[in-house]
Design a protein around this motif. Structure first.
Motif, PDB file in Angstrom:
ATOM      1  N   VAL A 173       0.826  -1.214   0.000  1.00  0.00           N
ATOM      2  CA  VAL A 173       0.000   0.000   0.000  1.00  0.00           C
ATOM      3  C   VAL A 173       0.860   1.264   0.000  1.00  0.00           C
ATOM      4  CG1 VAL A 173      -1.750   1.323   1.252  1.00  0.00           C
ATOM      5  CG2 VAL A 173      -1.917  -1.164   1.152  1.00  0.00           C
ATOM      6  N   ALA A 174       1.657   1.450   1.056  1.00  0.00           N
ATOM      7  CA  ALA A 174       2.376   2.711   1.214  1.00  0.00           C
ATOM      8  C   ALA A 174       3.379   2.954   0.093  1.00  0.00           C
ATOM      9  CB  ALA A 174       3.079   2.745   2.572  1.00  0.00           C
ATOM     10  N   ARG A 175       4.173   1.941  -0.237  1.00  0.00           N
ATOM     11  CA  ARG A 175       5.211   2.169  -1.239  1.00  0.00           C
ATOM     12  C   ARG A 175       4.650   2.464  -2.631  1.00  0.00           C
ATOM     13  NH1 ARG A 175       9.889   2.299  -0.398  1.00  0.00           N
ATOM     14  NH2 ARG A 175       9.861   0.958   1.453  1.00  0.00           N
ATOM     15  N   PRO A 176       3.650   1.729  -3.119  1.00  0.00           N
ATOM     16  CA  PRO A 176       3.087   2.092  -4.422  1.00  0.00           C
ATOM     17  C   PRO A 176       2.505   3.498  -4.449  1.00  0.00           C
ATOM     18  CG  PRO A 176       2.462  -0.145  -3.842  1.00  0.00           C
ATOM     19  CD  PRO A 176       3.104   0.440  -2.627  1.00  0.00           C
ATOM     20  N   LEU A 177       1.859   3.922  -3.365  1.00  0.00           N
ATOM     21  CA  LEU A 177       1.285   5.261  -3.334  1.00  0.00           C
ATOM     22  C   LEU A 177       2.366   6.332  -3.179  1.00  0.00           C
ATOM     23  CD1 LEU A 177      -1.952   4.708  -1.224  1.00  0.00           C
ATOM     24  CD2 LEU A 177      -1.772   5.105  -3.685  1.00  0.00           C
ATOM     25  N   MET A 178       3.422   6.039  -2.426  1.00  0.00           N
ATOM     26  CA  MET A 178       4.539   6.982  -2.357  1.00  0.00           C
ATOM     27  C   MET A 178       5.142   7.174  -3.741  1.00  0.00           C
ATOM     28  SD  MET A 178       6.740   6.429   1.171  1.00  0.00           S
ATOM     29  CE  MET A 178       7.215   4.745   0.786  1.00  0.00           C
ATOM     30  N   SER A 179       5.337   6.076  -4.444  1.00  0.00           N
ATOM     31  CA  SER A 179       5.940   6.147  -5.773  1.00  0.00           C
ATOM     32  C   SER A 179       5.115   6.996  -6.726  1.00  0.00           C
ATOM     33  CB  SER A 179       6.107   4.733  -6.339  1.00  0.00           C
ATOM     34  OG  SER A 179       6.724   4.767  -7.608  1.00  0.00           O
ATOM     35  N   ARG A 180       3.796   6.923  -6.590  1.00  0.00           N
ATOM     36  CA  ARG A 180       2.919   7.652  -7.498  1.00  0.00           C
ATOM     37  C   ARG A 180       2.708   9.109  -7.086  1.00  0.00           C
ATOM     38  NH1 ARG A 180      -0.425   6.428 -11.598  1.00  0.00           N
ATOM     39  NH2 ARG A 180      -2.302   7.689 -11.926  1.00  0.00           N
ATOM     40  N   TYR A 181       2.534   9.352  -5.779  1.00  0.00           N
ATOM     41  CA  TYR A 181       2.147  10.689  -5.331  1.00  0.00           C
ATOM     42  C   TYR A 181       3.212  11.421  -4.510  1.00  0.00           C
ATOM     43  CZ  TYR A 181      -2.536   9.192  -6.732  1.00  0.00           C
ATOM     44  OH  TYR A 181      -3.613   8.727  -7.446  1.00  0.00           O
ATOM     45  N   PHE A 182       4.089  10.671  -3.852  1.00  0.00           N
ATOM     46  CA  PHE A 182       5.075  11.305  -2.972  1.00  0.00           C
ATOM     47  C   PHE A 182       6.462  10.727  -3.237  1.00  0.00           C
ATOM     48  CE2 PHE A 182       0.942  10.942  -0.805  1.00  0.00           C
ATOM     49  CZ  PHE A 182       0.631  12.293  -0.692  1.00  0.00           C
ATOM     50  N   PRO A 183       6.990  10.901  -4.453  1.00  0.00           N
ATOM     51  CA  PRO A 183       8.249  10.251  -4.832  1.00  0.00           C
ATOM     52  C   PRO A 183       9.443  10.664  -3.985  1.00  0.00           C
ATOM     53  CG  PRO A 183       7.603  11.900  -6.466  1.00  0.00           C
ATOM     54  CD  PRO A 183       6.421  11.709  -5.557  1.00  0.00           C
ATOM     55  N   ASN A 184       9.404  11.845  -3.372  1.00  0.00           N
ATOM     56  CA  ASN A 184      10.525  12.271  -2.533  1.00  0.00           C
ATOM     57  C   ASN A 184      10.670  11.424  -1.272  1.00  0.00           C
ATOM     58  OD1 ASN A 184      11.239  14.320  -4.297  1.00  0.00           O
ATOM     59  ND2 ASN A 184      10.082  15.888  -3.193  1.00  0.00           N
ATOM     60  N   LEU A 185       9.638  10.630  -0.951  1.00  0.00           N
ATOM     61  CA  LEU A 185       9.686   9.783   0.245  1.00  0.00           C
ATOM     62  C   LEU A 185      10.029   8.336  -0.061  1.00  0.00           C
ATOM     63  CD1 LEU A 185       6.517  11.111   2.145  1.00  0.00           C
ATOM     64  CD2 LEU A 185       8.917  11.690   2.583  1.00  0.00           C
ATOM     65  N   THR A 186      10.213   7.993  -1.334  1.00  0.00           N
ATOM     66  CA  THR A 186      10.398   6.584  -1.688  1.00  0.00           C
ATOM     67  C   THR A 186      11.701   5.998  -1.170  1.00  0.00           C
ATOM     68  OG1 THR A 186      11.293   7.241  -3.846  1.00  0.00           O
ATOM     69  CG2 THR A 186       8.938   6.701  -3.740  1.00  0.00           C
ATOM     70  N   GLY A 187      12.653   6.831  -0.772  1.00  0.00           N
ATOM     71  CA  GLY A 187      13.889   6.316  -0.217  1.00  0.00           C
ATOM     72  C   GLY A 187      13.744   5.726   1.167  1.00  0.00           C
ATOM     73  N   LEU A 188      12.600   5.920   1.808  1.00  0.00           N
ATOM     74  CA  LEU A 188      12.370   5.358   3.143  1.00  0.00           C
ATOM     75  C   LEU A 188      12.132   3.856   3.047  1.00  0.00           C
ATOM     76  CD1 LEU A 188      10.065   8.105   4.676  1.00  0.00           C
ATOM     77  CD2 LEU A 188      12.294   7.407   5.576  1.00  0.00           C
ATOM     78  N   ALA A 189      12.933   3.097   3.759  1.00  0.00           N
ATOM     79  CA  ALA A 189      12.778   1.641   3.743  1.00  0.00           C
ATOM     80  C   ALA A 189      11.581   1.199   4.571  1.00  0.00           C
ATOM     81  CB  ALA A 189      14.056   0.967   4.252  1.00  0.00           C
TER      82      ALA A 189
END
Length: 307
Positions: A173-189
């Motif tokens: 859930v979180a990672r796909p939505l980060m990738s789409r809407y909040f790409p600056n946060l995708t580096g968070l493991a």
């Protein structure tokens, strides 16, 4: 040292901090204080050892932690008694509600610990963790102590699959939505990790989603106001905790998803606000979603009342 390539900074650390490194953390406090806050509900089986380790290693032997609070969120077991016996200051969520109005959910409990604690830096830890190491606290707060541009530090860690794995809500859930809407946060493991630390001056300016969306809400709001490089992460090693069923995780996933989509400005398909607050299961049952928020602590007047 930190890697800024993807916005969020990853801070390097050794596997175990030696005495000199811990002494450096104590010196870096420079009169500032650290609160460790553990929100709990029915954690009598695990909270005692966790509190004892923090009390003995980080307060009595080394003055790293200045305040240790267990927030008892309506436990029906001996959580409060066990935590008190182990050396924590135990605060009942009902006492917070009497002064500030009612609420419920993980985010509500985290917000309550911010209200009742006083440290310049707040470190949160889940009450069901069984692999806690004392240097987790030092690793999380060190970047905050050393760099005033760091607002929040998240844990990243390994979750052995032979103990049930973990991170399913993050990856599905979180990672796909980060990738789409909040790409600056995708580096968070581990954006949903329960172990993290923040600067009080930042945390008190933020609204806290009351339910499971609290972590993503905080991350998105901090990134928007202070930038992605104000968020860091550090490797704490392995983490063991209670494993939840897929059925129970669906509510968590729904609340995380709704929080992220709301902040992305994606309109809900249903017009009725009441209908937007539920998860409808295939068997026809309906589960309410907790999407309301607690207002920023900084909005309180001097008497602790909303201004």
């Amino acid at each position: 040292m930190a890697d800024r390539e993807r916005g969020v900074r990853t801070f390097a650390t050794v596997d175990r901090l030696d005495a000199a490194a811990v002494a450096a953390v104590i010196e870096a406090k420079a009169g500032r204080t650290i609160s460790v806050c553990i929100p709990c509900r029915d954690e009598a089986a695990t909270i005692g050892p966790l509190v004892s380790i923090i009390r003995r290693n980080l307060m009595e032997e080394q003055p790293v932690v200045d305040e240790l609070i267990v927030l008892d969120d309506r436990s029906t077991d001996d959580t409060a008694r066990v935590a008190t016996s182990a050396g924590a200051r135990v605060v009942s969520i009902d006492d917070v509600h009497r002064e500030h109005g009612g609420g419920h959910g993980k985010g509500n409990a985290l917000w309550a610990t911010l209200v009742v604690s006083r440290g310049d830096f707040v470190v949160w830890c889940d009450g069901d963790v069984t692999s806690f190491e004392p240097d987790w606290v030092a690793k999380l707060v060190s970047p905050l102590l050393d760099d005033p541009t760091v607002a929040l530090m998240k844990a990243l860690y390994h979750r052995p699959t032979n103990y049930g794995g973990g991170g399913r809500t993050t990856e599905l859930v979180a990672r796909p939505l980060m990738s789409r809407y909040f790409p600056n946060l995708t580096g968070l493991a581990q954006p949903l990790s329960g172990e993290y630390a923040g600067r009080r001056t930042v945390l008190e300016q933020l609204a806290f989603v009351q339910g499971w969306g609290v972590e993503m809400g905080l991350l998105i709001d901090i990134e928007r106001t202070w930038g992605a490089d104000s968020i860091g992460q550090v490797d704490l090693g392995s983490r063991l905790h209670r494993h939840r069923s897929l059925h129970s995780l669906s509510v968590q996933a729904a609340e995380v998803m709704a929080t992220m989509l709301d902040r992305a400005g994606v309109p809900a398909a249903l017009a009725s606000s009441e209908a937007e607050q539920v998860l409808e299961r295939a068997d026809g049952s309906v589960v309410p979603l907790n999407l309301s928020s607690r207002q920023p602590v900084a909005s309180f007047d001097s008497g602790g009342r909303p201004s």
